[in-house]
Design a protein around this motif. Structure first.
Motif, PDB file in Angstrom:
ATOM      1  N   GLN A 197      15.716  22.688  15.465  1.00 37.22           N
ATOM      2  CA  GLN A 197      16.306  23.047  16.746  1.00 37.22           C
ATOM      3  C   GLN A 197      16.400  24.562  16.880  1.00 37.22           C
ATOM      4  O   GLN A 197      16.269  25.102  17.956  1.00 37.22           O
ATOM      5  CB  GLN A 197      17.703  22.408  16.839  1.00 37.22           C
ATOM      6  CG  GLN A 197      18.224  22.316  18.236  1.00 37.22           C
ATOM      7  CD  GLN A 197      17.291  21.488  19.111  1.00 37.22           C
ATOM      8  OE1 GLN A 197      16.704  20.518  18.663  1.00 37.22           O
ATOM      9  NE2 GLN A 197      17.136  21.899  20.350  1.00 37.22           N
ATOM     10  N   TYR A 198      16.620  25.227  15.776  1.00 41.00           N
ATOM     11  CA  TYR A 198      16.752  26.678  15.827  1.00 41.00           C
ATOM     12  C   TYR A 198      15.511  27.384  15.286  1.00 41.00           C
ATOM     13  O   TYR A 198      15.556  28.539  14.878  1.00 41.00           O
ATOM     14  CB  TYR A 198      18.051  27.114  15.141  1.00 41.00           C
ATOM     15  CG  TYR A 198      19.213  26.610  15.957  1.00 41.00           C
ATOM     16  CD1 TYR A 198      19.480  27.190  17.190  1.00 41.00           C
ATOM     17  CD2 TYR A 198      19.929  25.495  15.572  1.00 41.00           C
ATOM     18  CE1 TYR A 198      20.473  26.683  18.006  1.00 41.00           C
ATOM     19  CE2 TYR A 198      20.926  24.983  16.382  1.00 41.00           C
ATOM     20  CZ  TYR A 198      21.188  25.580  17.591  1.00 41.00           C
ATOM     21  OH  TYR A 198      22.155  25.068  18.406  1.00 41.00           O
ATOM     22  N   ASN A 199      14.430  26.661  15.289  1.00 38.63           N
ATOM     23  CA  ASN A 199      13.103  27.251  15.058  1.00 38.63           C
ATOM     24  C   ASN A 199      12.865  27.861  13.691  1.00 38.63           C
ATOM     25  O   ASN A 199      12.023  28.726  13.528  1.00 38.63           O
ATOM     26  CB  ASN A 199      12.799  28.301  16.132  1.00 38.63           C
ATOM     27  CG  ASN A 199      12.941  27.712  17.503  1.00 38.63           C
ATOM     28  OD1 ASN A 199      12.252  26.760  17.816  1.00 38.63           O
ATOM     29  ND2 ASN A 199      13.848  28.245  18.298  1.00 38.63           N
ATOM     30  N   SER A 246      33.536  26.483  20.411  1.00 36.50           N
ATOM     31  CA  SER A 246      32.546  26.902  21.389  1.00 36.50           C
ATOM     32  C   SER A 246      31.940  25.673  22.060  1.00 36.50           C
ATOM     33  O   SER A 246      31.905  24.594  21.512  1.00 36.50           O
ATOM     34  CB  SER A 246      31.489  27.755  20.724  1.00 36.50           C
ATOM     35  OG  SER A 246      31.039  27.136  19.556  1.00 36.50           O
ATOM     36  N   GLU A 247      31.501  25.911  23.264  1.00 40.56           N
ATOM     37  CA  GLU A 247      30.959  24.820  24.050  1.00 40.56           C
ATOM     38  C   GLU A 247      29.684  24.300  23.404  1.00 40.56           C
ATOM     39  O   GLU A 247      29.083  24.927  22.581  1.00 40.56           O
ATOM     40  CB  GLU A 247      30.595  25.330  25.445  1.00 40.56           C
ATOM     41  CG  GLU A 247      31.673  26.144  26.098  1.00 40.56           C
ATOM     42  CD  GLU A 247      32.801  25.288  26.610  1.00 40.56           C
ATOM     43  OE1 GLU A 247      32.585  24.659  27.646  1.00 40.56           O
ATOM     44  OE2 GLU A 247      33.861  25.222  25.975  1.00 40.56           O
ATOM     45  N   GLY A 248      29.267  23.197  23.843  1.00 45.89           N
ATOM     46  CA  GLY A 248      28.012  22.674  23.324  1.00 45.89           C
ATOM     47  C   GLY A 248      28.007  21.181  23.405  1.00 45.89           C
ATOM     48  O   GLY A 248      29.057  20.564  23.559  1.00 45.89           O
ATOM     49  N   VAL A 249      26.853  20.617  23.355  1.00 48.21           N
ATOM     50  CA  VAL A 249      26.763  19.173  23.510  1.00 48.21           C
ATOM     51  C   VAL A 249      26.152  18.547  22.261  1.00 48.21           C
ATOM     52  O   VAL A 249      25.514  17.537  22.323  1.00 48.21           O
ATOM     53  CB  VAL A 249      25.935  18.796  24.762  1.00 48.21           C
ATOM     54  CG1 VAL A 249      26.710  19.098  26.015  1.00 48.21           C
ATOM     55  CG2 VAL A 249      24.601  19.513  24.785  1.00 48.21           C
ATOM     56  N   PHE A 250      26.397  19.222  21.117  1.00 48.23           N
ATOM     57  CA  PHE A 250      25.794  18.738  19.886  1.00 48.23           C
ATOM     58  C   PHE A 250      26.066  17.270  19.620  1.00 48.23           C
ATOM     59  O   PHE A 250      25.243  16.581  19.069  1.00 48.23           O
ATOM     60  CB  PHE A 250      26.377  19.498  18.695  1.00 48.23           C
ATOM     61  CG  PHE A 250      25.973  20.930  18.666  1.00 48.23           C
ATOM     62  CD1 PHE A 250      24.708  21.312  19.031  1.00 48.23           C
ATOM     63  CD2 PHE A 250      26.877  21.882  18.267  1.00 48.23           C
ATOM     64  CE1 PHE A 250      24.337  22.637  18.979  1.00 48.23           C
ATOM     65  CE2 PHE A 250      26.521  23.214  18.213  1.00 48.23           C
ATOM     66  CZ  PHE A 250      25.257  23.592  18.569  1.00 48.23           C
ATOM     67  N   GLU A 292      18.377  16.213  29.407  1.00 42.67           N
ATOM     68  CA  GLU A 292      18.820  17.578  29.105  1.00 42.67           C
ATOM     69  C   GLU A 292      19.719  17.633  27.877  1.00 42.67           C
ATOM     70  O   GLU A 292      19.843  18.661  27.233  1.00 42.67           O
ATOM     71  CB  GLU A 292      19.660  18.122  30.268  1.00 42.67           C
ATOM     72  CG  GLU A 292      18.945  18.162  31.582  1.00 42.67           C
ATOM     73  CD  GLU A 292      18.159  19.445  31.743  1.00 42.67           C
ATOM     74  OE1 GLU A 292      18.316  20.338  30.888  1.00 42.67           O
ATOM     75  OE2 GLU A 292      17.395  19.536  32.711  1.00 42.67           O
ATOM     76  N   GLN A 293      20.399  16.527  27.619  1.00 42.01           N
ATOM     77  CA  GLN A 293      21.447  16.529  26.616  1.00 42.01           C
ATOM     78  C   GLN A 293      20.915  16.366  25.189  1.00 42.01           C
ATOM     79  O   GLN A 293      21.523  16.835  24.238  1.00 42.01           O
ATOM     80  CB  GLN A 293      22.373  15.369  26.981  1.00 42.01           C
ATOM     81  CG  GLN A 293      23.520  15.134  26.050  1.00 42.01           C
ATOM     82  CD  GLN A 293      24.290  13.909  26.505  1.00 42.01           C
ATOM     83  OE1 GLN A 293      24.737  13.813  27.650  1.00 42.01           O
ATOM     84  NE2 GLN A 293      24.424  12.943  25.626  1.00 42.01           N
ATOM     85  N   LYS A 313       7.571  24.153  21.746  1.00 42.61           N
ATOM     86  CA  LYS A 313       8.467  25.304  21.911  1.00 42.61           C
ATOM     87  C   LYS A 313       9.322  25.589  20.679  1.00 42.61           C
ATOM     88  O   LYS A 313       9.904  26.635  20.570  1.00 42.61           O
ATOM     89  CB  LYS A 313       9.342  25.127  23.154  1.00 42.61           C
ATOM     90  CG  LYS A 313      10.327  23.984  23.047  1.00 42.61           C
ATOM     91  CD  LYS A 313      11.270  23.965  24.230  1.00 42.61           C
ATOM     92  CE  LYS A 313      12.477  24.819  23.969  1.00 42.61           C
ATOM     93  NZ  LYS A 313      13.671  24.370  24.684  1.00 42.61           N
TER      94      LYS A 313
END
Ligand code: SF4
Lengths: 202, 331
Positions: free
Chosen positions: B214-216, B4-8, B47-48, B92
Motif C-alpha cells: 500500500q505504501y509502495n 488520525s483519520e483513515g479508513v484502514f 474507494e474504501q 500505481k
C-alpha cells in the motif's frame, strides 16, 4: 537518492490550491501519490459528474500556457455579455471559501486570458453548501501570488520534504494526515516539528 | 490527541465463501453468489478498500480487476485453507522515488532499521510473557541490549535466534492445561500449537505485505532476512516486532479461551475447514480490536498499527524521519 524536480513541467492549477493549503501535502501528492481519499472528495466528484452532464454551459475546458508554466481544466466558463468568466465550484463544509480557492481561481483567469488574448478580471467561486456564488475580482496581487507559487512548486525537490504546516487546524481536515502523521512526528522526533505549528505538541 | 483519520479498518476484506464472484457495480464492489442462490452476499464502496484476500474457489470479474488496478486495490490469492498463492498488484503501487530510496539504503541504514525491529521484538516477547504472569525474563532484557549494540547483521541474527529460543522455552507456561508447546517447529508443524502459530504468522505476514504494498515499498527486498527468490523479506523483517504481541498473543488466546480445541485439527495438524472459517473470523475481529498506542496514546486497531509501522518504515527509508521507530509495547 537522486534529486529531481518539476522544472520543465507545467504546474497544474489545482496544485496552486494544494500548495497554499500546505506545501507538504502537495509534496506527498506529487512524489508519493499519497493524499488519501476522504469521503467528502468522493462526494464532490460525483456532484461534478452530475453537473457536467446537465449541459447549457461550457464545461471542463482544458487550458495550458507554457509561459505561465500552468495548465488545468476549468470547471465551467460562463459567457454573459461577451465576457468569459471562469467558475470554480467548491464543496467547502464551512460555507465559505479559502484564500487558496482565490489563488486557484486567479490561476484559471490567467490561463483563460492567455487563451483568448483579453484580460479576465473576474471569476466566480460557487459554493455547494450555501448555493451561493461569489464574484472575485482578480488583482495584481493575485497575479503576483500565482506566479510566485508556480515558481516555488517548480523548485520543489524530492529530497526536501516541506515542513509540517504552521497551522495544525489544517491537519484536522487534511486527507494526507494518516500518511503525514504530524502529531506522531512531533512525538517521535520533536526536532522535526521545530518552528512549525506542531512545535511543542510532542 | 485524537487518532488520525483513515479508513484502514474497513479497508481489508476476506472472501471465503466458495463459488462466489467479486464484481463491480456502480462504484461498489459486490461479492456475488454465483454457484448458489444467495445473490449479493456483501458490498463495499470501491474507494474504501485497499486489499481483498480470497480463499479458494472465488473469482474476480474482468471489469473488477480493471477497477482494482485503477483504485490501487491489491488482490491476494490463498488456497481454501490459507496457503498463499500469489497477488495481483496494481500498477500505481510502484512509486519510483520510494523504490529508489529503498534500493539505495546503505548497509549501515539497513542494520539500524533491523536493530530497531529486533530490539522491539525482544521487548515485546518480554511484555507478552509478563502479561501472562511469566516472570524471570531478565535474560531477554540482556539480549535486547545486545541487539541494540550489534555491529553487524550476523551477530544481530545470532542474538535474535537466542532470544527466540529463550522466549519459546517459556511460552508453554502461558497455555492452559492440555496444551503443550514442545519446541518451535516449522515444516511441517509437528503439533497443534505450532500449526496455529504458523498459520497466524502467515496471516500477519500477509497483513504486513499488504501494508508495505500500500505504501509502495518493495516487500521482497529486506533489511535483515536474506533476500531469496519469492520470499517477502521486508515483510518478514517488519513482522518481527508483531510476532509476540499480535501473533503469539492471538494464538494463545484462541487456545486459552477454548475457541480452538484439539478436535479442530486434521491428522496432518491442520485446521479443519470449519475451524479455519472460525479462525479467519476471529482473526479479522482481532485485527480490528483496539488498544492504546504506547507512544501516541490514542486508541488504535491492530490493523491500523501495522499500517502505521509501514508508513514509519517508509519515512525512515526515504529520510523523512531520522530513524525507524518500531512498535514497542512495554506493558
Ligand atoms: S497533515 Fe498537516 S502538515 Fe501534513 S500535509 Fe496535511 S496539513 Fe500539511
Amino acid at each position: 537518492m537522486t534529486a529531481s524536480s518539476f522544472k520543465d513541467e507545467l504546474v497544474h492549477v489545482s496544485a496552486l490550491n494544494e500548495y497554499v493549503y500546505c506545501p507538504r501535502r502537495l509534496y506527498y501528492q506529487r512524489y508519493h501519490d499519497e493524499i488519501g481519499t476522504p469521503y467528502e472528495l468522493v462526494d464532490g466528484r460525483s456532484k461534478h459528474r452530475g453537473q457536467a452532464e446537465r449541459g447549457g454551459w461550457t464545461t471542463e475546458r482544458y487550458f495550458r500556457d507554457d509561459d505561465l508554466g500552468l495548465h488545468g481544466k476549468i470547471d465551467l466558463v460562463e459567457s454573459g455579455d461577451g465576457t468569459l468568466t471562469p467558475v470554480e465550484r467548491k464543496r467547502a463544509e464551512s460555507g465559505d471559501y479559502y484564500p487558496s480557492d482565490e489563488v486557484q481561481l486567479a490561476g484559471y483567469c490567467m490561463l483563460l486570458e492567455c487563451a483568448i488574448g483579453e484580460s479576465v478580471n473576474v471569476g466566480y467561486i460557487y459554493l455547494y453548501s450555501s448555493d451561493q456564488r461569489h464574484a472575485i475580482h482578480i488583482t495584481d496581487k493575485h497575479r503576483r501570488t500565482v506566479r510566485e507559487i508556480v515558481r516555488r512548486i517548480s523548485d520543489m525537490e524530492v529530497d526536501n520534504v516541506p515542513p509540517l504546516t504552521d497551522n495544525p487546524d489544517k491537519c484536522e481536515a487534511c486527507s494526507a494526515r494518516t500518511y503525514c502523521m504530524p502529531a506522531e512526528t512531533a512525538i517521535l522526533e520533536p526536532e522535526k516539528a521545530n518552528e512549525t505549528g506542531w512545535e511543542g505538541h510532542g | 490527541m485524537k487518532a488520525s483519520e483513515g479508513v484502514f479498518d474497513e479497508s481489508v476484506v476476506y472472501v471465503t465463501e466458495q463459488g462466489t464472484q467479486v464484481r463491480t457495480d456502480e462504484g461498489r464492489i459486490v461479492v456475488w453468489d454465483v454457484d448458489g442462490d444467495g445473490g449479493e452476499l456483501a458490498t463495499y464502496p470501491t474507494e474504501q478498500l485497499d486489499t481483498i484476500n480470497v480463499f479458494g474457489g472465488v473469482n474476480f470479474s474482468t471489469p473488477f480487476v480493471a477497477e482494482a488496478n485503477e483504485y490501487g486495490i491489491v488482490l491476494n490469492y490463498f488456497t481454501e485453507n490459507g496457503q498463499y498463492r500469489g497477488s495481483f498488484v496494481p500498477e500505481k503501487n510502484t512509486i519510483a522515488e520510494v523504490r529508489r530510496a529503498q534500493y539505495a539504503l546503505s548497509e549501515a541504514d539497513e542494520l539500524a532499521i533491523a536493530k530497531a525491529m529486533i530490539r522491539a521484538k525482544i521487548r515485546n516477547s518480554r511484555t507478552l510473557l509478563s502479561r501472562k504472569g511469566v516472570h524471570g525474563t531478565e535474560v531477554l532484557k540482556d539480549l535486547g541490549v545486545r541487539a541494540e549494540n550489534a555491529t553487524d547483521e550476523d551477530s544481530l541474527r545470532g542474538t535474535e535466534g537466542e532470544a527466540a529460543e529463550r522466549y519459546f522455552d517459556r511460552l508453554d507456561e502461558t497455555l492452559t492445561d492440555g496444551w503443550t508447546f514442545e519446541q518451535r517447529t516449522k515444516r511441517p508443524p509437528e503439533d497443534h500449537v505450532n500449526s496455529l502459530l504458523s498459520l497466524t504468522y502467515v496471516m500477519v505476514k500477509n497483513e504486513v505485505l499488504s501494508a508495505l504494498r500500500q505504501y509502495n515499498l518493495d516487500p521482497f527486498l529486506g533489511v535483515l532476512h536474506a533476500d531469496r527468490h519469492g520470499r517477502p523479506s521486508l515483510a518478514l523483517d517488519l513482522q518481527e516486532e508483531f510476532r509476540p504481541i499480535f501473533c503469539d498473543a492471538f494464538a494463545t488466546r484462541l487456545i486459552n479461551r477454548g475457541t480452538i480445541t484439539h478436535d479442530d485439527f486434521n491428522a496432518d495438524n491442520r485446521l479443519s475447514d470449519d475451524a479455519f472459517k472460525t479462525y479467519l473470523g476471529k482473526f479479522d475481529d482481532y485485527l480490528q480490536e483496539e488498544f492504546t498506542h504506547p507512544y501516541f496514546e490514542y486508541s488504535v486497531t491492530r490493523r491500523k498499527a501495522i499500517r502505521q509501522q509501514a508508513i514509519l518504515l517508509r519515512k525512515a527509508i526515504t529520510g523523512e524521519l531520522d530513524e525507524y521507530h518500531p512498535l514497542e509495547m512495554t506493558r
